[in-house]
Design a protein around this motif. Structure first.
Motif, PDB file in Angstrom:
ATOM      1  N   TYR A  93      46.279  10.496 -28.338  1.00 29.83           N
ATOM      2  CA  TYR A  93      45.241   9.507 -28.198  1.00 29.83           C
ATOM      3  C   TYR A  93      45.569   9.206 -26.761  1.00 29.83           C
ATOM      4  CZ  TYR A  93      43.050   5.119 -28.673  1.00 29.83           C
ATOM      5  OH  TYR A  93      42.131   3.977 -28.769  1.00 29.83           O
ATOM      6  N   VAL A  94      44.246   8.965 -25.973  1.00 31.93           N
ATOM      7  CA  VAL A  94      44.452   8.368 -24.761  1.00 31.93           C
ATOM      8  C   VAL A  94      43.544   6.959 -24.597  1.00 31.93           C
ATOM      9  CG1 VAL A  94      43.527   8.641 -22.414  1.00 31.93           C
ATOM     10  CG2 VAL A  94      44.265  10.638 -23.748  1.00 31.93           C
ATOM     11  N   GLY A  95      44.274   6.020 -24.054  1.00 35.57           N
ATOM     12  CA  GLY A  95      43.573   4.624 -23.842  1.00 35.57           C
ATOM     13  C   GLY A  95      43.997   4.300 -22.619  1.00 35.57           C
ATOM     14  N   SER A  96      43.545   3.125 -22.182  1.00 35.44           N
ATOM     15  CA  SER A  96      43.923   2.515 -20.822  1.00 35.44           C
ATOM     16  C   SER A  96      44.172   0.840 -21.313  1.00 35.44           C
ATOM     17  CB  SER A  96      42.815   2.479 -19.968  1.00 35.44           C
ATOM     18  OG  SER A  96      41.672   1.738 -20.335  1.00 35.44           O
ATOM     19  N   THR A  97      44.971   0.333 -20.571  1.00 36.38           N
ATOM     20  CA  THR A  97      45.591  -1.165 -20.750  1.00 36.38           C
ATOM     21  C   THR A  97      45.988  -1.653 -19.558  1.00 36.38           C
ATOM     22  OG1 THR A  97      46.747  -2.632 -22.075  1.00 36.38           O
ATOM     23  CG2 THR A  97      47.924  -0.338 -21.694  1.00 36.38           C
ATOM     24  N   ARG A  98      46.367  -3.156 -19.530  1.00 34.43           N
ATOM     25  CA  ARG A  98      47.132  -3.503 -18.180  1.00 34.43           C
ATOM     26  C   ARG A  98      48.389  -3.337 -18.499  1.00 34.43           C
ATOM     27  NH1 ARG A  98      46.057  -6.119 -14.062  1.00 34.43           N
ATOM     28  NH2 ARG A  98      47.036  -8.123 -14.647  1.00 34.43           N
ATOM     29  N   ASN A  99      48.956  -3.329 -20.026  1.00 32.33           N
ATOM     30  CA  ASN A  99      50.307  -3.359 -20.154  1.00 32.33           C
ATOM     31  C   ASN A  99      50.424  -2.278 -21.326  1.00 32.33           C
ATOM     32  OD1 ASN A  99      52.937  -3.870 -21.415  1.00 32.33           O
ATOM     33  ND2 ASN A  99      52.802  -5.990 -20.666  1.00 32.33           N
ATOM     34  N   VAL A 100      51.169  -0.988 -20.744  1.00 36.76           N
ATOM     35  CA  VAL A 100      51.209  -0.048 -21.618  1.00 36.76           C
ATOM     36  C   VAL A 100      52.344  -0.209 -22.572  1.00 36.76           C
ATOM     37  CG1 VAL A 100      52.107   2.575 -21.841  1.00 36.76           C
ATOM     38  CG2 VAL A 100      50.663   1.461 -19.938  1.00 36.76           C
ATOM     39  N   LYS A 101      53.442  -0.971 -22.556  1.00 33.88           N
ATOM     40  CA  LYS A 101      54.469  -1.101 -23.449  1.00 33.88           C
ATOM     41  C   LYS A 101      53.942  -2.087 -24.447  1.00 33.88           C
ATOM     42  CE  LYS A 101      59.086  -3.004 -23.586  1.00 33.88           C
ATOM     43  NZ  LYS A 101      60.246  -3.512 -22.962  1.00 33.88           N
ATOM     44  N   SER A 102      53.254  -3.117 -24.247  1.00 39.31           N
ATOM     45  CA  SER A 102      52.565  -4.051 -25.229  1.00 39.31           C
ATOM     46  C   SER A 102      51.549  -3.382 -26.058  1.00 39.31           C
ATOM     47  CB  SER A 102      52.199  -5.348 -24.490  1.00 39.31           C
ATOM     48  OG  SER A 102      51.448  -6.136 -25.289  1.00 39.31           O
TER      49      SER A 102
ATOM     50  N   GLY B 104      54.507  10.141 -40.761  1.00 40.28           N
ATOM     51  CA  GLY B 104      55.263   9.196 -40.338  1.00 40.28           C
ATOM     52  C   GLY B 104      54.951   8.676 -39.149  1.00 40.28           C
ATOM     53  N   VAL B 105      55.320   7.680 -38.551  1.00 34.92           N
ATOM     54  CA  VAL B 105      54.906   6.903 -37.352  1.00 34.92           C
ATOM     55  C   VAL B 105      55.847   7.631 -36.195  1.00 34.92           C
ATOM     56  CG1 VAL B 105      54.108   5.104 -36.157  1.00 34.92           C
ATOM     57  CG2 VAL B 105      53.808   5.227 -38.470  1.00 34.92           C
ATOM     58  N   ASN B 106      55.725   8.694 -35.933  1.00 35.42           N
ATOM     59  CA  ASN B 106      56.680   9.438 -34.923  1.00 35.42           C
ATOM     60  C   ASN B 106      55.876   9.856 -33.783  1.00 35.42           C
ATOM     61  OD1 ASN B 106      58.767  10.959 -33.710  1.00 35.42           O
ATOM     62  ND2 ASN B 106      59.072  12.322 -35.479  1.00 35.42           N
ATOM     63  N   LEU B 107      55.875   8.855 -32.786  1.00 35.13           N
ATOM     64  CA  LEU B 107      54.889   8.799 -31.546  1.00 35.13           C
ATOM     65  C   LEU B 107      55.802   8.753 -30.228  1.00 35.13           C
ATOM     66  CD1 LEU B 107      52.427   6.429 -32.887  1.00 35.13           C
ATOM     67  CD2 LEU B 107      52.297   8.835 -32.942  1.00 35.13           C
ATOM     68  N   THR B 108      55.268   9.439 -29.187  1.00 38.04           N
ATOM     69  CA  THR B 108      55.932   9.177 -27.635  1.00 38.04           C
ATOM     70  C   THR B 108      54.596   8.465 -27.092  1.00 38.04           C
ATOM     71  OG1 THR B 108      54.973  11.239 -27.097  1.00 38.04           O
ATOM     72  CG2 THR B 108      57.405  10.818 -27.933  1.00 38.04           C
ATOM     73  N   CYS B 109      54.889   7.776 -26.043  1.00 36.39           N
ATOM     74  CA  CYS B 109      53.768   7.102 -25.041  1.00 36.39           C
ATOM     75  C   CYS B 109      54.365   7.353 -23.713  1.00 36.39           C
ATOM     76  CB  CYS B 109      53.682   5.571 -25.416  1.00 36.39           C
ATOM     77  SG  CYS B 109      52.177   4.971 -24.508  1.00 36.39           S
ATOM     78  N   GLU B 110      53.209   7.773 -22.765  1.00 34.21           N
ATOM     79  CA  GLU B 110      53.491   7.897 -21.429  1.00 34.21           C
ATOM     80  C   GLU B 110      52.272   7.508 -20.602  1.00 34.21           C
ATOM     81  OE1 GLU B 110      53.924  11.846 -19.570  1.00 34.21           O
ATOM     82  OE2 GLU B 110      53.733  12.471 -21.549  1.00 34.21           O
ATOM     83  N   THR B 111      52.525   6.586 -19.454  1.00 29.44           N
ATOM     84  CA  THR B 111      51.754   6.556 -18.454  1.00 29.44           C
ATOM     85  C   THR B 111      51.037   7.661 -17.540  1.00 29.44           C
ATOM     86  OG1 THR B 111      52.457   4.455 -18.455  1.00 29.44           O
ATOM     87  CG2 THR B 111      50.796   4.873 -16.773  1.00 29.44           C
ATOM     88  N   ILE B 112      49.804   8.071 -17.819  1.00 28.39           N
ATOM     89  CA  ILE B 112      49.355   9.206 -16.910  1.00 28.39           C
ATOM     90  C   ILE B 112      48.457   9.032 -15.836  1.00 28.39           C
ATOM     91  CG2 ILE B 112      49.763  10.915 -18.877  1.00 28.39           C
ATOM     92  CD1 ILE B 112      46.674  10.681 -19.768  1.00 28.39           C
ATOM     93  N   ASP B 113      48.067   7.614 -15.645  1.00 26.91           N
ATOM     94  CA  ASP B 113      47.062   7.679 -14.330  1.00 26.91           C
ATOM     95  C   ASP B 113      47.069   6.112 -14.293  1.00 26.91           C
ATOM     96  OD1 ASP B 113      45.427   8.153 -12.317  1.00 26.91           O
ATOM     97  OD2 ASP B 113      44.312   9.530 -13.393  1.00 26.91           O
TER      98      ASP B 113
END
Length: 192
Positions: A19-28, A55-64
């Protein structure tokens, strides 16, 4: 809208879908996704279903980074690049641009009666028709950002979105601009 914004990718470790999204605060924002998924309230049904099953087994990273408004398409470009617009590989399928808007509009009718009216409208129309709510969903701004850009309250936007209040021509132009959907494609008459 405030900048910079950060494009992030969430990957389901078991399915490999992204899933790709954008935000001002990725952690939040990632925490919001986790809370919605854990409570069974995420708006992307396939994402919710996979998390319920595997299960909710997810990773998250900033890409741009989106530095200003001129770079707003970066999020959509990453969605295309990572294949997240295809439901077999990703969770952004509802955010596709209006390539498949007729099917999208039909599948997102609020009721059986609404879908039947849409089917009739779309089948008898020489031009495609897109609900205002689809325009809002199609934009990365979200409902709050849309209301702010239009200079109206969330309540007023919801009235326009549900066709209880007709948008002004300037609001319609802005909705078209913000969603990248041509104004002629946006359905306006109050038939519901």
């Amino acid at each position: 809208m405030k900048f910079p914004r950060y494009v992030y990718v969430i990957t389901h470790v078991v399915t490999g879908k992204k899933y790709v999204g954008s935000t001002r605060n990725v952690k939040s924002r990632f925490a919001e996704h986790l809370n919605l998924l854990k409570s069974g309230r995420h708006t992307v049904e396939l994402f919710q279903s996979d998390c319920d099953t595997f299960g909710v087994n997810l990773t998250c990273e900033t890409i741009d980074t989106i530095s200003d408004y001129s770079e707003k398409e970066k999020e959509h470009e990453w969605q295309k690049k990572l294949g997240t617009l295809n439901p077999s590989t990703g969770y952004n399928y509802k955010d596709q641009k209006w390539n498949n808007h007729k099917d999208w509009a039909l599948s997102h009718g609020k009721s059986t009666e609404g879908r039947e009216k849409w089917k009739e409208i779309l089948e008898n129309s020489s031009e495609p028709c897109v609900l205002i709510s689809a325009c809002i969903t199609n934009s990365w701004l979200g409902r709050n950002g849309f209301a702010k850009e239009l200079g109206i309250s969330i309540k007023e936007l919801k009235e326009i979105e549900s066709y209880k209040k007709e948008p002004t021509i300037n609001q319609l132009r802005k909705i078209s601009e913000l969603s990248s959907i041509p104004m002629d494609y946006i359905y306006v008459p109050n038939i519901f």
